[in-house]
Design a protein around this motif. Structure first.
Motif, PDB file in Angstrom:
ATOM      1  N   VAL A   1     -35.629  25.944   1.120  1.00 25.65           N
ATOM      2  CA  VAL A   1     -35.291  27.020   2.057  1.00 25.65           C
ATOM      3  C   VAL A   1     -35.801  28.343   1.491  1.00 25.65           C
ATOM      4  CG1 VAL A   1     -33.406  28.289   3.151  1.00 25.65           C
ATOM      5  CG2 VAL A   1     -33.285  25.806   2.941  1.00 25.65           C
ATOM      6  N   PRO A   2     -36.592  29.091   2.252  1.00 21.60           N
ATOM      7  CA  PRO A   2     -37.145  30.358   1.736  1.00 21.60           C
ATOM      8  C   PRO A   2     -36.040  31.330   1.324  1.00 21.60           C
ATOM      9  CG  PRO A   2     -38.247  29.714   3.768  1.00 21.60           C
ATOM     10  CD  PRO A   2     -37.074  28.795   3.606  1.00 21.60           C
ATOM     11  N   ARG A   3     -36.257  31.985   0.223  1.00 21.47           N
ATOM     12  CA  ARG A   3     -35.267  32.933  -0.276  1.00 21.47           C
ATOM     13  C   ARG A   3     -34.998  34.065   0.712  1.00 21.47           C
ATOM     14  NH1 ARG A   3     -30.712  33.455  -2.932  1.00 21.47           N
ATOM     15  NH2 ARG A   3     -30.470  35.536  -3.864  1.00 21.47           N
ATOM     16  N   PRO A   4     -36.013  34.647   1.376  1.00 20.44           N
ATOM     17  CA  PRO A   4     -35.720  35.700   2.356  1.00 20.44           C
ATOM     18  C   PRO A   4     -34.809  35.223   3.486  1.00 20.44           C
ATOM     19  CG  PRO A   4     -38.036  35.728   1.787  1.00 20.44           C
ATOM     20  CD  PRO A   4     -37.476  34.491   1.169  1.00 20.44           C
ATOM     21  N   LEU A   5     -34.995  33.970   3.912  1.00 20.22           N
ATOM     22  CA  LEU A   5     -34.146  33.441   4.977  1.00 20.22           C
ATOM     23  C   LEU A   5     -32.706  33.312   4.498  1.00 20.22           C
ATOM     24  CD1 LEU A   5     -33.973  32.303   7.835  1.00 20.22           C
ATOM     25  CD2 LEU A   5     -34.541  30.058   6.897  1.00 20.22           C
ATOM     26  N   ALA A   6     -32.531  32.853   3.258  1.00 22.03           N
ATOM     27  CA  ALA A   6     -31.179  32.763   2.708  1.00 22.03           C
ATOM     28  C   ALA A   6     -30.542  34.142   2.602  1.00 22.03           C
ATOM     29  CB  ALA A   6     -31.228  32.089   1.338  1.00 22.03           C
ATOM     30  N   MET A   7     -31.335  35.151   2.250  1.00 24.66           N
ATOM     31  CA  MET A   7     -30.805  36.514   2.142  1.00 24.66           C
ATOM     32  C   MET A   7     -30.426  37.061   3.507  1.00 24.66           C
ATOM     33  SD  MET A   7     -33.416  38.040  -0.747  1.00 24.66           S
ATOM     34  CE  MET A   7     -32.645  39.664  -0.688  1.00 24.66           C
ATOM     35  N   VAL A   8     -31.172  36.680   4.546  1.00 27.41           N
ATOM     36  CA  VAL A   8     -30.817  37.107   5.906  1.00 27.41           C
ATOM     37  C   VAL A   8     -29.431  36.597   6.266  1.00 27.41           C
ATOM     38  CG1 VAL A   8     -31.365  36.780   8.349  1.00 27.41           C
ATOM     39  CG2 VAL A   8     -33.175  37.364   6.731  1.00 27.41           C
ATOM     40  N   GLY A   9     -29.174  35.327   5.982  1.00 26.53           N
ATOM     41  CA  GLY A   9     -27.855  34.777   6.275  1.00 26.53           C
ATOM     42  C   GLY A   9     -26.753  35.492   5.521  1.00 26.53           C
ATOM     43  N   GLN A  10     -27.015  35.820   4.265  1.00 26.89           N
ATOM     44  CA  GLN A  10     -26.012  36.530   3.481  1.00 26.89           C
ATOM     45  C   GLN A  10     -25.788  37.942   4.009  1.00 26.89           C
ATOM     46  OE1 GLN A  10     -27.578  36.221  -0.475  1.00 26.89           O
ATOM     47  NE2 GLN A  10     -27.085  34.041  -0.687  1.00 26.89           N
ATOM     48  N   ASN A  11     -26.866  38.592   4.448  1.00 29.49           N
ATOM     49  CA  ASN A  11     -26.728  39.940   5.006  1.00 29.49           C
ATOM     50  C   ASN A  11     -25.971  39.943   6.328  1.00 29.49           C
ATOM     51  OD1 ASN A  11     -28.145  41.060   2.873  1.00 29.49           O
ATOM     52  ND2 ASN A  11     -30.127  40.929   3.910  1.00 29.49           N
ATOM     53  N   LEU A  12     -26.046  38.821   7.048  1.00 30.16           N
ATOM     54  CA  LEU A  12     -25.294  38.701   8.303  1.00 30.16           C
ATOM     55  C   LEU A  12     -23.829  38.371   8.074  1.00 30.16           C
ATOM     56  CD1 LEU A  12     -27.864  36.765  10.542  1.00 30.16           C
ATOM     57  CD2 LEU A  12     -27.215  39.171  10.699  1.00 30.16           C
ATOM     58  N   GLY A  13     -23.446  38.209   6.824  1.00 27.66           N
ATOM     59  CA  GLY A  13     -22.054  37.933   6.501  1.00 27.66           C
ATOM     60  C   GLY A  13     -21.675  36.468   6.582  1.00 27.66           C
ATOM     61  N   LEU A  14     -22.668  35.591   6.610  1.00 24.55           N
ATOM     62  CA  LEU A  14     -22.386  34.160   6.684  1.00 24.55           C
ATOM     63  C   LEU A  14     -22.088  33.634   5.289  1.00 24.55           C
ATOM     64  CD1 LEU A  14     -25.207  33.012   9.141  1.00 24.55           C
ATOM     65  CD2 LEU A  14     -22.829  33.556   9.667  1.00 24.55           C
ATOM     66  N   THR A  15     -20.975  32.957   5.159  1.00 25.92           N
ATOM     67  CA  THR A  15     -20.587  32.384   3.875  1.00 25.92           C
ATOM     68  C   THR A  15     -20.006  30.987   4.101  1.00 25.92           C
ATOM     69  OG1 THR A  15     -18.383  33.394   4.021  1.00 25.92           O
ATOM     70  CG2 THR A  15     -20.082  34.620   2.827  1.00 25.92           C
ATOM     71  N   GLY A  16     -19.956  30.222   3.041  1.00 26.80           N
ATOM     72  CA  GLY A  16     -19.311  28.920   3.098  1.00 26.80           C
ATOM     73  C   GLY A  16     -19.955  27.985   4.104  1.00 26.80           C
ATOM     74  N   PHE A  17     -19.097  27.349   4.912  1.00 24.85           N
ATOM     75  CA  PHE A  17     -19.564  26.360   5.872  1.00 24.85           C
ATOM     76  C   PHE A  17     -20.488  26.978   6.912  1.00 24.85           C
ATOM     77  CE2 PHE A  17     -19.056  24.137   9.946  1.00 24.85           C
ATOM     78  CZ  PHE A  17     -19.489  22.864   9.581  1.00 24.85           C
ATOM     79  N   ARG A  18     -20.194  28.203   7.373  1.00 22.92           N
ATOM     80  CA  ARG A  18     -21.034  28.848   8.384  1.00 22.92           C
ATOM     81  C   ARG A  18     -22.435  29.099   7.845  1.00 22.92           C
ATOM     82  NH1 ARG A  18     -18.474  34.120  10.178  1.00 22.92           N
ATOM     83  NH2 ARG A  18     -20.171  34.046  11.722  1.00 22.92           N
ATOM     84  N   TYR A  19     -22.533  29.470   6.585  1.00 27.73           N
ATOM     85  CA  TYR A  19     -23.839  29.701   5.966  1.00 27.73           C
ATOM     86  C   TYR A  19     -24.624  28.394   5.871  1.00 27.73           C
ATOM     87  CZ  TYR A  19     -27.227  30.681   2.265  1.00 27.73           C
ATOM     88  OH  TYR A  19     -28.370  30.799   1.526  1.00 27.73           O
ATOM     89  N   VAL A  20     -23.943  27.323   5.487  1.00 23.75           N
ATOM     90  CA  VAL A  20     -24.610  26.020   5.388  1.00 23.75           C
ATOM     91  C   VAL A  20     -25.040  25.532   6.764  1.00 23.75           C
ATOM     92  CG1 VAL A  20     -24.275  23.596   4.768  1.00 23.75           C
ATOM     93  CG2 VAL A  20     -23.402  25.391   3.272  1.00 23.75           C
ATOM     94  N   ALA A  21     -24.132  25.647   7.760  1.00 22.43           N
ATOM     95  CA  ALA A  21     -24.411  25.093   9.083  1.00 22.43           C
ATOM     96  C   ALA A  21     -25.463  25.890   9.842  1.00 22.43           C
ATOM     97  CB  ALA A  21     -23.112  25.041   9.896  1.00 22.43           C
ATOM     98  N   ARG A  22     -25.506  27.206   9.662  1.00 21.76           N
ATOM     99  CA  ARG A  22     -26.404  28.048  10.466  1.00 21.76           C
ATOM    100  C   ARG A  22     -27.703  28.428   9.762  1.00 21.76           C
ATOM    101  NH1 ARG A  22     -22.753  32.268  14.026  1.00 21.76           N
ATOM    102  NH2 ARG A  22     -21.295  30.723  14.884  1.00 21.76           N
ATOM    103  N   ILE A  23     -27.735  28.313   8.458  1.00 23.48           N
ATOM    104  CA  ILE A  23     -28.945  28.698   7.720  1.00 23.48           C
ATOM    105  C   ILE A  23     -29.554  27.507   6.990  1.00 23.48           C
ATOM    106  CG2 ILE A  23     -29.890  30.156   5.918  1.00 23.48           C
ATOM    107  CD1 ILE A  23     -29.156  31.710   8.383  1.00 23.48           C
ATOM    108  N   LEU A  24     -28.800  26.923   6.077  1.00 27.97           N
ATOM    109  CA  LEU A  24     -29.361  25.898   5.204  1.00 27.97           C
ATOM    110  C   LEU A  24     -29.749  24.633   5.963  1.00 27.97           C
ATOM    111  CD1 LEU A  24     -27.228  26.060   1.922  1.00 27.97           C
ATOM    112  CD2 LEU A  24     -29.474  27.039   2.397  1.00 27.97           C
ATOM    113  N   VAL A  25     -28.830  24.103   6.774  1.00 27.97           N
ATOM    114  CA  VAL A  25     -29.109  22.832   7.459  1.00 27.97           C
ATOM    115  C   VAL A  25     -30.267  22.948   8.446  1.00 27.97           C
ATOM    116  CG1 VAL A  25     -28.171  21.116   9.052  1.00 27.97           C
ATOM    117  CG2 VAL A  25     -26.809  21.883   7.110  1.00 27.97           C
TER     118      VAL A  25
END
Length: 282
Positions: free
Chosen positions: A169-193
């Motif tokens: 998973v590209p690092r910038p994409l992971a940072m976008v999810g973190q900047n949107l406030g996604l953490t835990g399960f929401r971060y995994v379900a909406r970004i990583l998966v």
């Protein structure tokens, strides 16, 4: 969920409108190409069987189709197929759950990554068929032995594919999810998966193929019993009776199930996920 398709459309080439008529699009579609390939393979089979001239060695395609139809009509092939698929679905599901746990642990910590790396290095090269004697000793002659070897065949390639997808998973994409406030399960379900799903889908396909052929091989070895055995048992019995046409009818059933799963399940899943999200081209 991140709109991957919208991010990619800006750089997509513009296709000219009206460049193709309906018939050319229909002939050029993937379904028609696959159908032509299957027809060509069936013709090669029929011609080769006629050249060999021995139904005991190689029955013709038409004879095999007739035996397949007879097996459907008398109910034996559907019964054996259902018995195999019931075991396959359970074992495949257990393998997916176990792979998800291992891949999650490997993604969450370095210890988990080392655990997955060590276990896969040990067990992934080990053929499932080599575990049949151990499964027979541990679980006896029955469905648990089949489930054991199926889970082994699914677990390692799927866990490796999922872990590789998460790591890619590209690092910038992971940072976008973190900047949107996604953490835990929401971060995994909406970004990583979604970002890793092309690799996960490839692992699911490989795991399915390994599980299907492992099940048939296991049934060929010890079947379970004549009443509850699946397609492997059907092939085994007909081979001993020198009913080669029925053996090929069983093999044809295995092939058809593989084609149906690929066309109906995995292609549909691909359209609904990676193609829709824009993480993989159609």
């Amino acid at each position: 969920m991140v709109d991957y398709q919208g991010l990619l459309q800006a750089g997509s080439p513009v296709r000219p409108a009206g460049g193709e008529n309906h018939s050319s699009r229909l002939i050029g579609s993937g379904a028609w190409r696959r159908l032509l390939i299957l027809v060509a393979l069936a013709a090669i089979w029929e011609i080769t069987a006629r050249i060999v001239g021995s139904p005991l060695l190689l029955p013709s395609f038409l004879t095999t189709v007739a035996a397949f139809g007879q097996g459907i009509a008398n109910g034996e092939l559907p019964l054996r197929t259902l018995a195999s698929l019931q075991v396959l679905v359970v074992g495949y599901g257990i393998g997916i759950i176990a792979a998800a746990i291992l891949a999650g642990l490997a993604t969450a910590s370095r210890l988990g990554a080392e655990l997955l790396s060590t276990l896969t290095a040990m067990f992934n090269p080990l053929p499932a068929i080599a575990l049949l004697p151990i499964a027979l000793l541990w679980f006896g002659l029955g469905t648990p032995s089949l489930l054991f070897v199926i889970v082994h065949s699914v677990l390692w390639p799927l866990a490796l594919a999922a872990h590789s997808g998460f790591r890619a998973v590209p690092r910038p994409l992971a940072m976008v999810g973190q900047n949107l406030g996604l953490t835990g399960f929401r971060y995994v379900a909406r970004i990583l998966v979604p970002a890793a799903f092309p690799a996960i889908l490839a692992g699911l396909k490989i795991g399915w193929a390994f599980a299907w052929r492992t099940l048939i091989a296991a049934e060929l070895v010890f079947g379970v019993s004549s009443r509850s055995g699946g397609l492997g048992w059907f092939i085994y019995v007909n081979r001993n009776q020198l009913e080669t046409t029925n053996v090929f009818a069983g093999l044809l059933t295995i092939i058809l199930i593989g084609l149906l799963v690929e066309s109906l399940l995995f292609r549909t899943l691909s359209r609904l996920t990676v193609e829709r999200w824009g993480t993989q081209q159609a």
